[in-house]
Structure formats: structure tokens, C-alpha cells
Design a protein around this motif. Structure first.
Motif, PDB file in Angstrom:
ATOM      1  N   LEU A   3     -14.475  93.217  -9.940  1.00  0.00           N
ATOM      2  CA  LEU A   3     -14.534  94.652 -10.201  1.00  0.00           C
ATOM      3  C   LEU A   3     -14.987  95.417  -8.963  1.00  0.00           C
ATOM      4  O   LEU A   3     -14.433  96.465  -8.623  1.00  0.00           O
ATOM      5  CB  LEU A   3     -15.473  94.931 -11.376  1.00  0.00           C
ATOM      6  CG  LEU A   3     -15.649  96.414 -11.751  1.00  0.00           C
ATOM      7  CD1 LEU A   3     -14.309  97.034 -12.114  1.00  0.00           C
ATOM      8  CD2 LEU A   3     -16.647  96.553 -12.892  1.00  0.00           C
ATOM      9  N   LYS A   4     -15.975  94.893  -8.258  1.00  0.00           N
ATOM     10  CA  LYS A   4     -16.478  95.567  -7.061  1.00  0.00           C
ATOM     11  C   LYS A   4     -15.436  95.545  -5.945  1.00  0.00           C
ATOM     12  O   LYS A   4     -15.282  96.514  -5.193  1.00  0.00           O
ATOM     13  CB  LYS A   4     -17.767  94.910  -6.600  1.00  0.00           C
ATOM     14  CG  LYS A   4     -18.944  95.146  -7.550  1.00  0.00           C
ATOM     15  CD  LYS A   4     -20.215  94.508  -7.023  1.00  0.00           C
ATOM     16  CE  LYS A   4     -21.395  94.782  -7.956  1.00  0.00           C
ATOM     17  NZ  LYS A   4     -22.653  94.166  -7.472  1.00  0.00           N
ATOM     18  N   THR A   5     -14.696  94.433  -5.845  1.00  0.00           N
ATOM     19  CA  THR A   5     -13.663  94.351  -4.820  1.00  0.00           C
ATOM     20  C   THR A   5     -12.535  95.335  -5.111  1.00  0.00           C
ATOM     21  O   THR A   5     -12.018  96.010  -4.202  1.00  0.00           O
ATOM     22  CB  THR A   5     -13.104  92.924  -4.737  1.00  0.00           C
ATOM     23  OG1 THR A   5     -14.167  92.017  -4.461  1.00  0.00           O
ATOM     24  CG2 THR A   5     -12.052  92.817  -3.642  1.00  0.00           C
ATOM     25  N   THR A   7     -12.852  98.089  -6.815  1.00  0.00           N
ATOM     26  CA  THR A   7     -13.421  99.403  -6.517  1.00  0.00           C
ATOM     27  C   THR A   7     -13.351  99.697  -5.022  1.00  0.00           C
ATOM     28  O   THR A   7     -13.044 100.817  -4.600  1.00  0.00           O
ATOM     29  CB  THR A   7     -14.877  99.484  -6.997  1.00  0.00           C
ATOM     30  OG1 THR A   7     -14.925  99.230  -8.402  1.00  0.00           O
ATOM     31  CG2 THR A   7     -15.469 100.854  -6.717  1.00  0.00           C
ATOM     32  N   ILE A  10      -9.942 100.827  -4.175  1.00  0.00           N
ATOM     33  CA  ILE A  10      -9.702 102.223  -4.555  1.00  0.00           C
ATOM     34  C   ILE A  10     -10.298 103.172  -3.524  1.00  0.00           C
ATOM     35  O   ILE A  10      -9.648 104.129  -3.090  1.00  0.00           O
ATOM     36  CB  ILE A  10     -10.300 102.493  -5.953  1.00  0.00           C
ATOM     37  CG1 ILE A  10      -9.534 101.695  -7.012  1.00  0.00           C
ATOM     38  CG2 ILE A  10     -10.258 103.985  -6.272  1.00  0.00           C
ATOM     39  CD1 ILE A  10     -10.147 101.782  -8.393  1.00  0.00           C
ATOM     40  N   VAL A  11     -11.532 102.895  -3.125  1.00  0.00           N
ATOM     41  CA  VAL A  11     -12.192 103.751  -2.131  1.00  0.00           C
ATOM     42  C   VAL A  11     -11.448 103.700  -0.800  1.00  0.00           C
ATOM     43  O   VAL A  11     -11.223 104.721  -0.144  1.00  0.00           O
ATOM     44  CB  VAL A  11     -13.659 103.327  -1.960  1.00  0.00           C
ATOM     45  CG1 VAL A  11     -14.312 104.125  -0.829  1.00  0.00           C
ATOM     46  CG2 VAL A  11     -14.431 103.528  -3.260  1.00  0.00           C
ATOM     47  N   THR A  77      -4.192 105.295  -2.737  1.00  0.00           N
ATOM     48  CA  THR A  77      -5.049 104.561  -3.663  1.00  0.00           C
ATOM     49  C   THR A  77      -4.244 103.472  -4.364  1.00  0.00           C
ATOM     50  O   THR A  77      -4.714 102.338  -4.536  1.00  0.00           O
ATOM     51  CB  THR A  77      -5.668 105.514  -4.699  1.00  0.00           C
ATOM     52  OG1 THR A  77      -6.527 106.445  -4.026  1.00  0.00           O
ATOM     53  CG2 THR A  77      -6.475 104.751  -5.735  1.00  0.00           C
ATOM     54  N   LEU A  81      -4.845  99.393  -4.034  1.00  0.00           N
ATOM     55  CA  LEU A  81      -4.958  98.442  -5.144  1.00  0.00           C
ATOM     56  C   LEU A  81      -3.962  97.297  -4.983  1.00  0.00           C
ATOM     57  O   LEU A  81      -4.299  96.125  -5.220  1.00  0.00           O
ATOM     58  CB  LEU A  81      -4.734  99.169  -6.465  1.00  0.00           C
ATOM     59  CG  LEU A  81      -5.871 100.081  -6.927  1.00  0.00           C
ATOM     60  CD1 LEU A  81      -5.448 100.896  -8.146  1.00  0.00           C
ATOM     61  CD2 LEU A  81      -7.117  99.257  -7.243  1.00  0.00           C
ATOM     62  N   GLN A 222     -18.428  92.997  -0.621  1.00  0.00           N
ATOM     63  CA  GLN A 222     -18.655  92.542  -1.992  1.00  0.00           C
ATOM     64  C   GLN A 222     -18.446  91.037  -2.145  1.00  0.00           C
ATOM     65  O   GLN A 222     -18.667  90.481  -3.199  1.00  0.00           O
ATOM     66  CB  GLN A 222     -17.687  93.262  -2.937  1.00  0.00           C
ATOM     67  CG  GLN A 222     -17.656  94.773  -2.789  1.00  0.00           C
ATOM     68  CD  GLN A 222     -18.991  95.415  -3.063  1.00  0.00           C
ATOM     69  OE1 GLN A 222     -19.840  94.804  -3.695  1.00  0.00           O
ATOM     70  NE2 GLN A 222     -19.191  96.622  -2.563  1.00  0.00           N
TER      71      GLN A 222
END
Length: 227
Positions: A3-5, A7, A10-11, A77, A81, A222
Motif C-alpha cells: 500500500l505504501k509503495t 501510494t 501515486i505521489v 498518476t 501506478l 518504503q
């Protein structure tokens, strides 16, 4: 960690999209605006004296420029992904890539999403001969998929037939050919059209390179493997 990766992807995509949007406003939009003057008839290519200088950037239009930046951020974005997912598929669990590897991934993304389609269907200025959008979009999407698959085979497949299949995938869309108009026409000078295509591709390369590095750096933060 996944999930952190994601995210981080996305950033990274949003940041690269903002970077791409700013480059477009600074370098691509002036060429586009100049081409629109020829399309509207305010400038004439043949038979009249016309200024060679590009139209200057018309200043900040919060609505127009803001929407352009937002759209660019949304597009990149999505790219972020996709790039993150591809990197995760290529790595062992818990490992990640360095920023140099991220740069290579970004350049490969540019090749698949921009350079390969542009080989037969380059970015076009307003006023060129028209071809239906549907067939062009279908060819564009198929070219991206074929190129991405070819690059994956070249990088990760260990079968002896993989390079041959990769070359076939790279060549197939261009052998088939992109949809083209029955005749070439348009009021825009070819030098301006060439400059637009070059700047559009240059912006894409810079943005994808930034995206690859950003995905690598944010994902690495991450990851349990900080090599």
C-alpha cells in the motif's frame, strides 16, 4: 508495504505530471498557439509575409492553465501506478530499485507510451488533415501494448525465442501502419509542425525520466531493501 509503495507511485505520478504540465506551458503551448494562428487564417504560410517568431506565452489563465496542469497530473498518476505495478512484478518481495534503475524504467516507459507511437503517428498541430479519432486511438493503444510487451521480453525473458518475438512486436504496428489521411494538407508551416512534435516528445522524455526516478526513490523509502 504494498500500500505504501502504491501510494509512492501515486505521489510520484502527480509530481511528474505537474513537471510535465509546466514544461508544456513553457515550451509546447507557445508552438501550439502559433499554429492556431495559421489554422484560423490570422497568419498565412504562403503568399504573405509572416513573423517567424513564436507566439509568446499569453500569461497565466488560471482556469485554462489550471485544468491543463490537473489533467497532466491525472494522466501521469495513472502512468505512475502502471510503472509501479510493473516494477513490483519484476522484483522479489521486499526489494526495490535504485534511482538509476528507475531512470531506465522511465525511459522505457517513454519509449512505449510516446516514442514508438510517434514513429508512425507523430504529435500533430491543429489544422492538419483529419483522420477519425477511433482508429487512431485503437492503433495507438495497440502500439503501446506491443512495445511494452517487447521491452519486457528483452529485459526479463530468458527463452531463446524472446528477442525474435520482441523484434516482431516492435515492428508489427509500423508494418501494419497507422491510420493516415487520404492526402496531406494544412495551413501550418512544416517547420512549426516539426518543432511541435520535437518539443512534445522532449517534454514526454523529461517527464518520464522524472517519473521513473521519483517512483524509485519513493518506493525505495518504503522498501525493506535499501540498497
Amino acid at each position: 508495504m504494498i500500500l505504501k509503495t502504491v501510494t509512492g507511485g501515486i505521489v510520484a505520478g502527480a509530481a511528474a505530471g505537474l513537471f510535465a504540465g509546466l514544461l508544456q506551458l513553457a515550451f509546447v503551448q507557445p508552438v501550439l498557439l502559433h499554429a492556431e494562428l495559421y489554422e484560423s487564417g490570422q497568419l498565412v504560410h504562403f503568399g504573405a509575409e509572416t513573423p517567424a517568431a513564436l507566439a509568446t506565452w499569453p500569461g497565466i489563465d488560471p482556469a485554462r492553465d489550471g485544468l491543463s496542469l490537473l489533467f497532466s497530473m491525472l494522466v501521469y498518476t495513472g502512468y505512475g501506478l502502471l510503472l509501479t505495478a510493473a516494477i513490483m512484478l519484476s522484483r522479489d518481495e521486499g526489494s526495490w530499485i535504485s534511482w538509476r534503475e528507475g531512470l531506465v524504467w522511465g525511459v522505457c516507459g517513454f519509449i512505449a507510451a510516446h516514442l514508438a507511437p510517434a514513429y508512425s503517428l507523430p504529435p500533430e498541430v491543429p489544422g492538419v488533415a483529419y483522420v477519425d479519432v477511433g482508429p487512431r486511438q485503437a492503433w495507438w493503444a495497440a502500439t503501446i501494448a506491443a512495445t511494452a510487451a517487447a521491452l519486457w521480453l528483452l529485459a526479463f525473458a530468458r527463452r531463446p525465442w524472446a528477442p525474435l518475438l520482441a523484434v516482431a512486436l516492435l515492428a508489427a504496428p509500423h508494418v501494419i501502419g497507422a491510420p493516415q489521411p487520404d492526402s496531406f494538407e494544412g495551413p501550418v508551416p512544416p517547420e512549426l509542425a516539426a518543432l511541435f512534435a520535437a518539443r512534445a516528445l522532449g517534454t514526454g522524455l523529461a517527464a518520464w525520466a522524472a517519473l521513473g526516478v521519483a517512483v524509485a526513490l519513493l518506493g525505495r523509502g518504503q522498501s525493506t531493501d535499501n540498497r
